[in-house]
Structures are given as C-alpha cells and as structure tokens.
Design a protein around this motif. Structure first.
Motif, mmCIF file in Angstrom:
data_model
loop_
_atom_site.group_PDB
_atom_site.id
_atom_site.type_symbol
_atom_site.label_atom_id
_atom_site.label_comp_id
_atom_site.label_asym_id
_atom_site.label_seq_id
_atom_site.Cartn_x
_atom_site.Cartn_y
_atom_site.Cartn_z
ATOM 1 N N GLU A 51 143.146 46.202 7.109
ATOM 2 C CA GLU A 51 144.312 47.015 7.472
ATOM 3 C C GLU A 51 143.885 48.306 8.165
ATOM 4 O O GLU A 51 144.519 48.769 9.102
ATOM 5 C CB GLU A 51 145.154 47.359 6.239
ATOM 6 N N VAL A 52 142.806 48.927 7.674
ATOM 7 C CA VAL A 52 142.334 50.207 8.214
ATOM 8 C C VAL A 52 140.847 50.090 8.535
ATOM 9 O O VAL A 52 140.074 49.581 7.715
ATOM 10 C CB VAL A 52 142.549 51.358 7.203
ATOM 11 N N ALA A 53 140.468 50.564 9.727
ATOM 12 C CA ALA A 53 139.052 50.594 10.113
ATOM 13 C C ALA A 53 138.707 51.981 10.642
ATOM 14 O O ALA A 53 139.447 52.548 11.448
ATOM 15 C CB ALA A 53 138.748 49.556 11.181
ATOM 16 N N VAL A 54 137.590 52.503 10.177
ATOM 17 C CA VAL A 54 137.059 53.736 10.735
ATOM 18 C C VAL A 54 136.274 53.339 11.986
ATOM 19 O O VAL A 54 135.463 52.407 11.952
ATOM 20 C CB VAL A 54 136.144 54.456 9.722
ATOM 21 N N ALA A 55 136.530 54.015 13.090
ATOM 22 C CA ALA A 55 135.832 53.725 14.342
ATOM 23 C C ALA A 55 134.351 54.065 14.175
ATOM 24 O O ALA A 55 134.005 55.197 13.855
ATOM 25 C CB ALA A 55 136.443 54.523 15.486
ATOM 26 N N ILE A 75 139.452 57.844 13.590
ATOM 27 C CA ILE A 75 138.296 58.306 14.361
ATOM 28 C C ILE A 75 137.803 59.619 13.750
ATOM 29 O O ILE A 75 138.498 60.631 13.824
ATOM 30 C CB ILE A 75 138.653 58.549 15.837
ATOM 31 N N PRO A 76 136.591 59.616 13.181
ATOM 32 C CA PRO A 76 136.025 60.858 12.666
ATOM 33 C C PRO A 76 135.389 61.656 13.820
ATOM 34 O O PRO A 76 134.182 61.664 14.013
ATOM 35 C CB PRO A 76 134.980 60.376 11.654
ATOM 36 N N TYR A 136 144.423 57.565 14.396
ATOM 37 C CA TYR A 136 144.425 58.922 13.855
ATOM 38 C C TYR A 136 143.023 59.495 14.048
ATOM 39 O O TYR A 136 142.042 58.838 13.702
ATOM 40 C CB TYR A 136 144.764 58.905 12.362
ATOM 41 N N ALA A 137 142.922 60.688 14.600
ATOM 42 C CA ALA A 137 141.621 61.334 14.809
ATOM 43 C C ALA A 137 141.558 62.640 14.025
ATOM 44 O O ALA A 137 142.587 63.247 13.730
ATOM 45 C CB ALA A 137 141.390 61.589 16.297
ATOM 46 N N THR A 138 140.348 63.058 13.729
ATOM 47 C CA THR A 138 140.173 64.257 12.914
ATOM 48 C C THR A 138 140.046 65.545 13.731
ATOM 49 O O THR A 138 140.419 66.599 13.244
ATOM 50 C CB THR A 138 138.946 64.137 12.003
ATOM 51 N N CYS A 139 139.489 65.473 14.958
ATOM 52 C CA CYS A 139 139.299 66.706 15.730
ATOM 53 C C CYS A 139 139.047 66.380 17.200
ATOM 54 O O CYS A 139 137.899 66.286 17.633
ATOM 55 C CB CYS A 139 138.131 67.512 15.163
ATOM 56 N N ASN A 152 142.731 66.495 8.490
ATOM 57 C CA ASN A 152 142.175 65.524 7.550
ATOM 58 C C ASN A 152 143.079 64.299 7.545
ATOM 59 O O ASN A 152 144.302 64.430 7.556
ATOM 60 C CB ASN A 152 142.104 66.124 6.145
ATOM 61 N N ILE A 153 142.479 63.119 7.515
ATOM 62 C CA ILE A 153 143.240 61.877 7.501
ATOM 63 C C ILE A 153 143.053 61.227 6.133
ATOM 64 O O ILE A 153 141.934 60.944 5.708
ATOM 65 C CB ILE A 153 142.767 60.913 8.616
#
Length: 172
Positions: free
Chosen positions: A54-58, A82-83, A111-114, A136-137
């Motif tokens: 469902e959710v993947a960190v890039a 995206i961190p 969704y990205a952090t910065c 923050n996500i």
C-alpha cells in the motif's frame, strides 16, 4: 574488481499488518545505464521479492539512480513517500515513474518531506501533483489493517501542527 556500494547494501523491509503492507529500501539503487552491469540493479529483485504494498518509501530519496520502472511495477503502491532533503531530491525521472500509469494502473499519491525551492522551479510540471511537499509524513494504520491515513505535519517548529490528513485509503 567490482564491489557493491554502501547504497547497494541498504537494508530493505516489508512490514505487514492485516491487509496493510509497507516497504522501505533505504538507499537501494537501480541505475545501470552508465555501468551496463545488471548486477548493480539491487532495487528490482528486492522489490519483486517484497511484492505489492500500500505504501512505499522511494528508494535513495527518489534520486536519479533509484525508483526504476521495475521497482514501481513490482510494488504498485497507492502511496509513495519521498524522504527528500537535497536540491536533487526528487529527481525528474523517478518522479515521473511514480506518477506513470503505464507502469501500473490505479491512483497514487506522493508525499515528500522537503522539496527545496530550486527543485520546485526546475520540476514545476509534476511537483504540483504531490499531495505534500514538506513536513513530517505519518502513516496511521487503523486497527486490524483494513485502511490507513496519511498525515503531513509542519516541521518548521516543535508544534508538529497537522497540515493535511488524507484518506482513508482502503487496503487491498
């Protein structure tokens, strides 16, 4: 003699709770364009082993050498995180892959952090498509893992003020 880079040795993890599945692969990379050495594409076999989530960190902050087409196709997430923290995070091609419906069908949110201002100016064709560009996500999974929400909070001070609540997303 060729050796893996430290990024190729990142730990990857799939976390499951009920129907909810989450993947993070640290700084894994997929780019073999310059080297031509297929063994350096660590991201693809790891994503295939993990399977749909469902959710993947890039991987690798969605930098130019990560989030390959096989990564997106294997994981098929509804949400990417995206961190980002550097001017080249995210890079153009990985970002377009996350949005490309040709790789896999269905809606997806990013969704990205910065996202830095210079990146916004250069990548203005797809940056507006991100649900959140800073903060923050937080992924909050409901009891028994049937659905989840994504929360973006303000990280400019210690208040952690909620800026966005998205969802619920239904787990498959």
């Amino acid at each position: 003699m060729d050796y893996p880079t430290k990024n190729m040795c990142s730990i990857a993890m799939r976390l499951s709770y009920g129907k909810f599945d989450y993947f993070t692969g640290g700084d894994l990379t997929s780019d073999t364009e310059e080297s031509g050495k297929l063994w350096q594409d660590i991201e693809t076999p790891v994503a295939r082993a993990a399977g749909p989530v469902e959710v993947a960190v890039a991987d690798h902050h969605a930098y130019f050498d990560a989030v390959g087409p096989h990564f997106a196709r294997a994981l098929r997430p509804e949400v990417f995180v995206i961190p980002s923290w550097y001017v080249a995070h995210p890079s153009d091609l990985p970002s377009r892959r996350m949005l490309r419906h040709r790789l896999y069908p269905g809606d997806r949110d990013i969704y990205a952090t910065c996202i830095m201002e210079a990146n916004r100016m250069v990548n203005n064709q797809w940056i507006p498509k991100l649900r959140s560009q800073d903060g923050n996500i937080i992924v909050r999974v409901a009891v028994v893992g049937e659905e989840f929400r994504v929360i973006a909070t303000d990280d400019t001070d210690d208040s952690d003020r909620i800026k966005l609540v998205a969802g619920p997303y239904r787990c498959k």
